[in-house]
Motif scaffolding. Structure first.
Motif, PDB file in Angstrom:
ATOM      1  N   ASN A  31       0.817  -1.215   0.000  1.00 41.00           N
ATOM      2  CA  ASN A  31       0.000   0.000   0.000  1.00 41.00           C
ATOM      3  C   ASN A  31       0.851   1.265   0.000  1.00 41.00           C
ATOM      4  O   ASN A  31       0.540   2.241  -0.678  1.00 41.00           O
ATOM      5  CB  ASN A  31      -0.957   0.003   1.197  1.00 41.00           C
ATOM      6  CG  ASN A  31      -2.025  -1.052   1.067  1.00 41.00           C
ATOM      7  OD1 ASN A  31      -2.403  -1.442  -0.025  1.00 41.00           O
ATOM      8  ND2 ASN A  31      -2.503  -1.543   2.201  1.00 41.00           N
ATOM      9  N   GLN A  32       1.938   1.249   0.758  1.00 44.79           N
ATOM     10  CA  GLN A  32       2.817   2.418   0.806  1.00 44.79           C
ATOM     11  C   GLN A  32       3.473   2.672  -0.554  1.00 44.79           C
ATOM     12  O   GLN A  32       3.564   3.816  -1.000  1.00 44.79           O
ATOM     13  CB  GLN A  32       3.880   2.240   1.895  1.00 44.79           C
ATOM     14  CG  GLN A  32       3.326   2.365   3.289  1.00 44.79           C
ATOM     15  CD  GLN A  32       4.362   2.122   4.361  1.00 44.79           C
ATOM     16  OE1 GLN A  32       5.426   1.547   4.122  1.00 44.79           O
ATOM     17  NE2 GLN A  32       4.061   2.565   5.567  1.00 44.79           N
ATOM     18  N   PHE A  33       3.936   1.618  -1.220  1.00 40.56           N
ATOM     19  CA  PHE A  33       4.528   1.780  -2.555  1.00 40.56           C
ATOM     20  C   PHE A  33       3.499   2.345  -3.532  1.00 40.56           C
ATOM     21  O   PHE A  33       3.798   3.210  -4.342  1.00 40.56           O
ATOM     22  CB  PHE A  33       5.071   0.455  -3.082  1.00 40.56           C
ATOM     23  CG  PHE A  33       6.428   0.089  -2.561  1.00 40.56           C
ATOM     24  CD1 PHE A  33       7.439   1.021  -2.454  1.00 40.56           C
ATOM     25  CD2 PHE A  33       6.708  -1.217  -2.190  1.00 40.56           C
ATOM     26  CE1 PHE A  33       8.689   0.682  -1.976  1.00 40.56           C
ATOM     27  CE2 PHE A  33       7.957  -1.571  -1.711  1.00 40.56           C
ATOM     28  CZ  PHE A  33       8.947  -0.618  -1.600  1.00 40.56           C
ATOM     29  N   LYS A  34       2.269   1.854  -3.441  1.00 41.28           N
ATOM     30  CA  LYS A  34       1.218   2.352  -4.326  1.00 41.28           C
ATOM     31  C   LYS A  34       0.964   3.839  -4.082  1.00 41.28           C
ATOM     32  O   LYS A  34       0.798   4.612  -5.024  1.00 41.28           O
ATOM     33  CB  LYS A  34      -0.072   1.553  -4.123  1.00 41.28           C
ATOM     34  CG  LYS A  34      -0.003   0.158  -4.699  1.00 41.28           C
ATOM     35  CD  LYS A  34      -1.273  -0.627  -4.404  1.00 41.28           C
ATOM     36  CE  LYS A  34      -1.135  -2.069  -4.868  1.00 41.28           C
ATOM     37  NZ  LYS A  34      -2.293  -2.883  -4.521  1.00 41.28           N
ATOM     38  N   ASP A  35       0.953   4.251  -2.801  1.00 41.70           N
ATOM     39  CA  ASP A  35       0.749   5.662  -2.474  1.00 41.70           C
ATOM     40  C   ASP A  35       1.885   6.530  -3.012  1.00 41.70           C
ATOM     41  O   ASP A  35       1.658   7.618  -3.545  1.00 41.70           O
ATOM     42  CB  ASP A  35       0.629   5.848  -0.956  1.00 41.70           C
ATOM     43  CG  ASP A  35      -0.648   5.266  -0.384  1.00 41.70           C
ATOM     44  OD1 ASP A  35      -1.588   5.007  -1.180  1.00 41.70           O
ATOM     45  OD2 ASP A  35      -0.704   5.060   0.843  1.00 41.70           O
ATOM     46  N   ILE A  36       3.105   6.054  -2.873  1.00 41.15           N
ATOM     47  CA  ILE A  36       4.265   6.806  -3.359  1.00 41.15           C
ATOM     48  C   ILE A  36       4.207   6.959  -4.873  1.00 41.15           C
ATOM     49  O   ILE A  36       4.392   8.055  -5.417  1.00 41.15           O
ATOM     50  CB  ILE A  36       5.579   6.114  -2.926  1.00 41.15           C
ATOM     51  CG1 ILE A  36       5.766   6.222  -1.412  1.00 41.15           C
ATOM     52  CG2 ILE A  36       6.783   6.714  -3.659  1.00 41.15           C
ATOM     53  CD1 ILE A  36       6.851   5.330  -0.849  1.00 41.15           C
ATOM     54  N   LEU A  37       3.930   5.863  -5.574  1.00 37.36           N
ATOM     55  CA  LEU A  37       3.862   5.934  -7.035  1.00 37.36           C
ATOM     56  C   LEU A  37       2.680   6.772  -7.502  1.00 37.36           C
ATOM     57  O   LEU A  37       2.779   7.469  -8.519  1.00 37.36           O
ATOM     58  CB  LEU A  37       3.802   4.527  -7.619  1.00 37.36           C
ATOM     59  CG  LEU A  37       5.081   3.701  -7.452  1.00 37.36           C
ATOM     60  CD1 LEU A  37       4.885   2.300  -8.001  1.00 37.36           C
ATOM     61  CD2 LEU A  37       6.263   4.373  -8.128  1.00 37.36           C
ATOM     62  N   SER A  38       1.598   6.756  -6.774  1.00 30.70           N
ATOM     63  CA  SER A  38       0.449   7.593  -7.109  1.00 30.70           C
ATOM     64  C   SER A  38       0.825   9.068  -6.984  1.00 30.70           C
ATOM     65  O   SER A  38       0.453   9.888  -7.827  1.00 30.70           O
ATOM     66  CB  SER A  38      -0.716   7.261  -6.182  1.00 30.70           C
ATOM     67  OG  SER A  38      -1.784   8.115  -6.408  1.00 30.70           O
ATOM     68  N   PHE A  39       1.565   9.407  -5.955  1.00 32.14           N
ATOM     69  CA  PHE A  39       2.020  10.782  -5.771  1.00 32.14           C
ATOM     70  C   PHE A  39       2.947  11.191  -6.913  1.00 32.14           C
ATOM     71  O   PHE A  39       2.844  12.303  -7.444  1.00 32.14           O
ATOM     72  CB  PHE A  39       2.721  10.933  -4.419  1.00 32.14           C
ATOM     73  CG  PHE A  39       3.230  12.312  -4.155  1.00 32.14           C
ATOM     74  CD1 PHE A  39       2.348  13.340  -3.838  1.00 32.14           C
ATOM     75  CD2 PHE A  39       4.583  12.600  -4.224  1.00 32.14           C
ATOM     76  CE1 PHE A  39       2.815  14.630  -3.605  1.00 32.14           C
ATOM     77  CE2 PHE A  39       5.052  13.874  -3.999  1.00 32.14           C
ATOM     78  CZ  PHE A  39       4.171  14.889  -3.675  1.00 32.14           C
ATOM     79  N   ILE A  40       3.840  10.308  -7.315  1.00 28.94           N
ATOM     80  CA  ILE A  40       4.755  10.609  -8.424  1.00 28.94           C
ATOM     81  C   ILE A  40       3.972  10.802  -9.714  1.00 28.94           C
ATOM     82  O   ILE A  40       4.279  11.694 -10.512  1.00 28.94           O
ATOM     83  CB  ILE A  40       5.828   9.505  -8.557  1.00 28.94           C
ATOM     84  CG1 ILE A  40       6.766   9.556  -7.350  1.00 28.94           C
ATOM     85  CG2 ILE A  40       6.612   9.655  -9.855  1.00 28.94           C
ATOM     86  CD1 ILE A  40       7.720   8.407  -7.255  1.00 28.94           C
ATOM     87  N   ASP A  41       2.931   9.999  -9.927  1.00 31.97           N
ATOM     88  CA  ASP A  41       2.081  10.179 -11.099  1.00 31.97           C
ATOM     89  C   ASP A  41       1.436  11.562 -11.103  1.00 31.97           C
ATOM     90  O   ASP A  41       1.337  12.209 -12.147  1.00 31.97           O
ATOM     91  CB  ASP A  41       0.992   9.105 -11.158  1.00 31.97           C
ATOM     92  CG  ASP A  41       1.529   7.742 -11.577  1.00 31.97           C
ATOM     93  OD1 ASP A  41       2.632   7.703 -12.173  1.00 31.97           O
ATOM     94  OD2 ASP A  41       0.852   6.728 -11.311  1.00 31.97           O
ATOM     95  N   LYS A  42       0.998  12.033  -9.930  1.00 35.43           N
ATOM     96  CA  LYS A  42       0.425  13.380  -9.837  1.00 35.43           C
ATOM     97  C   LYS A  42       1.471  14.437 -10.184  1.00 35.43           C
ATOM     98  O   LYS A  42       1.160  15.429 -10.848  1.00 35.43           O
ATOM     99  CB  LYS A  42      -0.118  13.627  -8.433  1.00 35.43           C
ATOM    100  CG  LYS A  42      -1.399  12.896  -8.143  1.00 35.43           C
ATOM    101  CD  LYS A  42      -1.901  13.211  -6.756  1.00 35.43           C
ATOM    102  CE  LYS A  42      -3.126  12.375  -6.442  1.00 35.43           C
ATOM    103  NZ  LYS A  42      -3.624  12.617  -5.089  1.00 35.43           N
ATOM    104  N   LEU A  43       2.698  14.254  -9.730  1.00 34.39           N
ATOM    105  CA  LEU A  43       3.764  15.210 -10.049  1.00 34.39           C
ATOM    106  C   LEU A  43       4.035  15.241 -11.551  1.00 34.39           C
ATOM    107  O   LEU A  43       4.327  16.303 -12.119  1.00 34.39           O
ATOM    108  CB  LEU A  43       5.055  14.860  -9.300  1.00 34.39           C
ATOM    109  CG  LEU A  43       5.052  15.074  -7.800  1.00 34.39           C
ATOM    110  CD1 LEU A  43       6.376  14.598  -7.203  1.00 34.39           C
ATOM    111  CD2 LEU A  43       4.814  16.532  -7.467  1.00 34.39           C
ATOM    112  N   ASN A  44       3.936  14.091 -12.207  1.00 33.82           N
ATOM    113  CA  ASN A  44       4.173  14.028 -13.647  1.00 33.82           C
ATOM    114  C   ASN A  44       3.094  14.762 -14.440  1.00 33.82           C
ATOM    115  O   ASN A  44       3.303  15.128 -15.592  1.00 33.82           O
ATOM    116  CB  ASN A  44       4.262  12.583 -14.116  1.00 33.82           C
ATOM    117  CG  ASN A  44       5.553  11.926 -13.687  1.00 33.82           C
ATOM    118  OD1 ASN A  44       6.573  12.592 -13.497  1.00 33.82           O
ATOM    119  ND2 ASN A  44       5.532  10.624 -13.526  1.00 33.82           N
TER     120      ASN A  44
END
Length: 99
Positions: A31-44
């Motif tokens: 879940n934590q990895f998914k949250d981190i990657l979701s945040f990076i997707d928002k930054l992109n």
């Protein structure tokens, strides 16, 4: 990308890191990895085409030191606090090539 993070990937990373994780830890990290990657997707998604690149502002000049060779420690000094040593080398658990 976030849908690629699953139990199998977390177990593989844990094995490569030589970690033993409990089932609840695997779920937590997934879940934590998914949250981190979701945040990076928002930054992109952020439009930065009109934004100037960031440069580190450093007004003072950097001083360089002389490259003067100095003595080093002996092999015995390097190994004196090692948990395990054999034949003048550090002994560590094998982590590469295990399946």
């Amino acid at each position: 990308m976030t849908n690629q993070i699953g139990k199998e990937l977390i177990e593989k990373v844990a094995k490569l890191s030589n970690l033993k994780l409990k089932e609840e830890e695997i779920e937590l990290f997934s879940n934590q990895f998914k949250d981190i990657l979701s945040f990076i997707d928002k930054l992109n998604e952020v439009d930065v085409k009109d934004t100037l690149p960031f440069y580190e502002l450093q007004i003072e000049e950097k001083s360089e030191r002389e490259d003067i060779p100095t003595g080093s420690i002996t092999n015995e000094e390097a190994l004196k606090n090692a948990p395990q040593a054999k034949g003048g080398f550090f002994v560590v658990p094998r982590v590469v090539g295990e399946e």
